[in-house]
Design an enzyme around this catalytic site. Structure first.
Site, PDB file in Angstrom:
ATOM      1  N   LYS A 145       0.853  -1.192   0.000  1.00  0.00           N
ATOM      2  CA  LYS A 145       0.000   0.000   0.000  1.00  0.00           C
ATOM      3  C   LYS A 145       0.891   1.245   0.000  1.00  0.00           C
ATOM      4  CE  LYS A 145      -4.493  -0.962   2.096  1.00  0.00           C
ATOM      5  NZ  LYS A 145      -5.364  -0.609   3.232  1.00  0.00           N
ATOM      6  N   GLU A 187      -0.293  -0.825  16.370  1.00  0.00           N
ATOM      7  CA  GLU A 187      -0.451  -1.708  15.208  1.00  0.00           C
ATOM      8  C   GLU A 187      -0.157  -3.159  15.580  1.00  0.00           C
ATOM      9  OE1 GLU A 187      -1.665  -1.058  12.340  1.00  0.00           O
ATOM     10  OE2 GLU A 187      -1.425   1.088  11.961  1.00  0.00           O
ATOM     11  N   GLU A 239      -7.234  -5.519  -1.369  1.00  0.00           N
ATOM     12  CA  GLU A 239      -8.286  -5.176  -0.420  1.00  0.00           C
ATOM     13  C   GLU A 239      -9.683  -5.339  -0.988  1.00  0.00           C
ATOM     14  OE1 GLU A 239      -9.013  -1.178   1.788  1.00  0.00           O
ATOM     15  OE2 GLU A 239      -7.308  -2.138   2.770  1.00  0.00           O
ATOM     16  N   ARG A 243      -8.487  -8.485   3.241  1.00  0.00           N
ATOM     17  CA  ARG A 243      -7.483  -7.506   3.667  1.00  0.00           C
ATOM     18  C   ARG A 243      -8.080  -6.370   4.484  1.00  0.00           C
ATOM     19  NH1 ARG A 243      -2.197  -5.281   0.308  1.00  0.00           N
ATOM     20  NH2 ARG A 243      -1.527  -3.808   1.898  1.00  0.00           N
ATOM     21  N   ASN A 247      -7.720  -3.108   8.675  1.00  0.00           N
ATOM     22  CA  ASN A 247      -8.174  -1.756   9.003  1.00  0.00           C
ATOM     23  C   ASN A 247      -8.806  -1.667  10.393  1.00  0.00           C
ATOM     24  OD1 ASN A 247      -7.452  -0.588   6.477  1.00  0.00           O
ATOM     25  ND2 ASN A 247      -9.259  -1.537   5.554  1.00  0.00           N
ATOM     26  N   HIS A 250      -8.724   1.556  12.285  1.00  0.00           N
ATOM     27  CA  HIS A 250      -8.314   2.617  11.372  1.00  0.00           C
ATOM     28  C   HIS A 250      -9.471   3.466  10.848  1.00  0.00           C
ATOM     29  CE1 HIS A 250      -4.663   0.311  11.551  1.00  0.00           C
ATOM     30  NE2 HIS A 250      -4.029   1.153  10.761  1.00  0.00           N
ATOM     31  N   HIS A 254      -8.383   6.920  11.611  1.00  0.00           N
ATOM     32  CA  HIS A 254      -7.990   7.867  10.562  1.00  0.00           C
ATOM     33  C   HIS A 254      -8.807   9.154  10.649  1.00  0.00           C
ATOM     34  CE1 HIS A 254      -5.946   4.942   7.475  1.00  0.00           C
ATOM     35  NE2 HIS A 254      -5.137   5.334   8.432  1.00  0.00           N
ATOM     36  N   HIS A 266      -0.193   8.765  14.251  1.00  0.00           N
ATOM     37  CA  HIS A 266      -1.011   7.701  13.675  1.00  0.00           C
ATOM     38  C   HIS A 266      -1.279   6.569  14.666  1.00  0.00           C
ATOM     39  CE1 HIS A 266      -2.660   4.971  10.703  1.00  0.00           C
ATOM     40  NE2 HIS A 266      -1.783   4.056  11.057  1.00  0.00           N
TER      41      HIS A 266
END
Length: 360
Positions: A145, A187, A239, A243, A247, A250, A254, A266
């Protein structure tokens, strides 16, 4: 060299992830053998370049590799198209052609910018990832990505473009600021929640060893995250389905990050997003309160935030939710845990539950 090796299996585009202590100064030897590029453009932000640039460039020279260092200002604020344009011009002025390659030396911002640049410069040249933050080592350097931010949202302009290799030197974490280390742990926790309850328990037990940067624990931790991500990417590179589980945390994370004007790093935003997703799962009836509390407790144990800061406007968060790249037809997709080690992807989340979680 003594190392742990994880492979991302994508047929002719497969590549190795090498994990080792003291790897930074040995990468040149491996690159020389692999012959990925005639000349390498090493892309780094000015902060990482000051820490590791000279040593890394010297190691490439010692291995007989021609390389030139290009830098940009550190920080998420540089992750935009203007930076890509400026670096493209610099590569052209220095005579980089289709037989050359790029090396991303840095964290997630550097990896995303370099990968995106490699995918579009001369319609695509090879690149290599050398991640220097825990977050980039366990997540953003693997899987292909790439992307940059625009005012409307994070990572809305980008490509899927796999690296030729990933080199992870755990020693570089010794220079990582404490908040960046904690941000990377967010993460790491994600992988335990979405796929591996045993790994989640490992993180509960190894907190002190992680913060002490014990090499055996870090190697196991990083390798397991890379194994899980490689497994997911091998089944769903672009994705289309599975996949999306990556996320977890996220979607709201985000939005919170963007609503903060990217002042919130982040990893901290993802930590908040994971707690919010766990609460949404409880509201939706697919996760027990006890499991949600266990997730929140582990996130807090690693010094990560568990709630949205009061000064971030909730309506701004909702605005960014609707422009998230995972939103389809105005429907926001969430990754909700069903138990520790398993999640589901759904757009069937009531807006009133989102409002309740955002207000908490």
């Amino acid at each position: 060299m003594t190392k742990t090796l994880v492979k991302v299996g994508l047929d002719e585009r497969s590549y190795p992830i090498r994990i080792s202590s003291g790897l930074l100064e040995k990468i040149g030897i491996d690159l020389h053998e692999r012959n990925i590029g005639t000349k390498y453009g090493v892309i780094s932000d000015d902060r990482v370049a000051a820490l590791h640039g000279s040593r890394f460039m010297q190691s490439l020279t010692d291995a007989g590799i021609r390389a030139e260092l290009l830098t940009f200002p550190a920080g998420e604020a540089s992750k935009h198209l203007q930076t890509v344009t400026a670096l493209s011009s610099e590569l052209a002025q220095r005579g980089f052609d289709r037989k050359d390659a790029l090396i991303a030396l840095g964290g997630g911002v550097t990896g995303d910018i370099t990968g995106f640049l490699a995918s579009i410069y001369l319609r695509g040249i090879p690149f290599v990832q050398v991640p220097t933050t825990l977050l980039s080592q366990v997540d953003s350097s693997v899987g292909g990505k790439t992307g940059v931010d625009i005012p409307e949202g994070k990572n809305l302009v980008g490509t899927f473009y796999q690296p030729k290799a990933v080199y992870i030197d755990i020693d570089v974490l010794n220079t990582l600021p404490a908040d960046e280390l904690r941000g990377g742990i967010a993460e790491v926790i994600k992988y335990g929640v979405i796929n591996d309850a045993e790994f989640f328990a490992f993180l509960e037990q190894q907190r002190e060893a992680v913060f002490a940067l014990q090499q055996d624990v870090l190697t196991k931790l990083i390798a397991r995250c890379c194994e899980i991500k490689a497994w997911v990417v091998e089944q769903d590179e672009r994705e289309g389905g599975l996949r999306r589980i990556l996320n977890f945390g996220h979607t709201i994370g985000h939005a919170v990050e963007a609503a903060s004007g990217f002042q919130l790093i982040h990893g901290y935003a993802v930590a908040i997003g994971m707690c919010a997703a766990a609460e949404l799962a409880v509201c939706s009836g697919c996760l027990t309160t006890e499991s949600a509390e266990r997730i929140r407790r582990l996130i807090a144990a690693y010094g990560l935030p568990t709630a949205i800061p009061a000064n971030i406007n909730r309506e701004e968060i909702k605005k960014y939710l609707l422009t998230d790249k995972k939103t389809v037809g105005g429907r926001v997709f969430y990754v909700l845990p069903e138990r520790i080690g398993a999640v589901k992807i759904t757009d069937q989340v009531r807006e009133e539950d989102v409002d309740t979680v955002l207000a908490a």
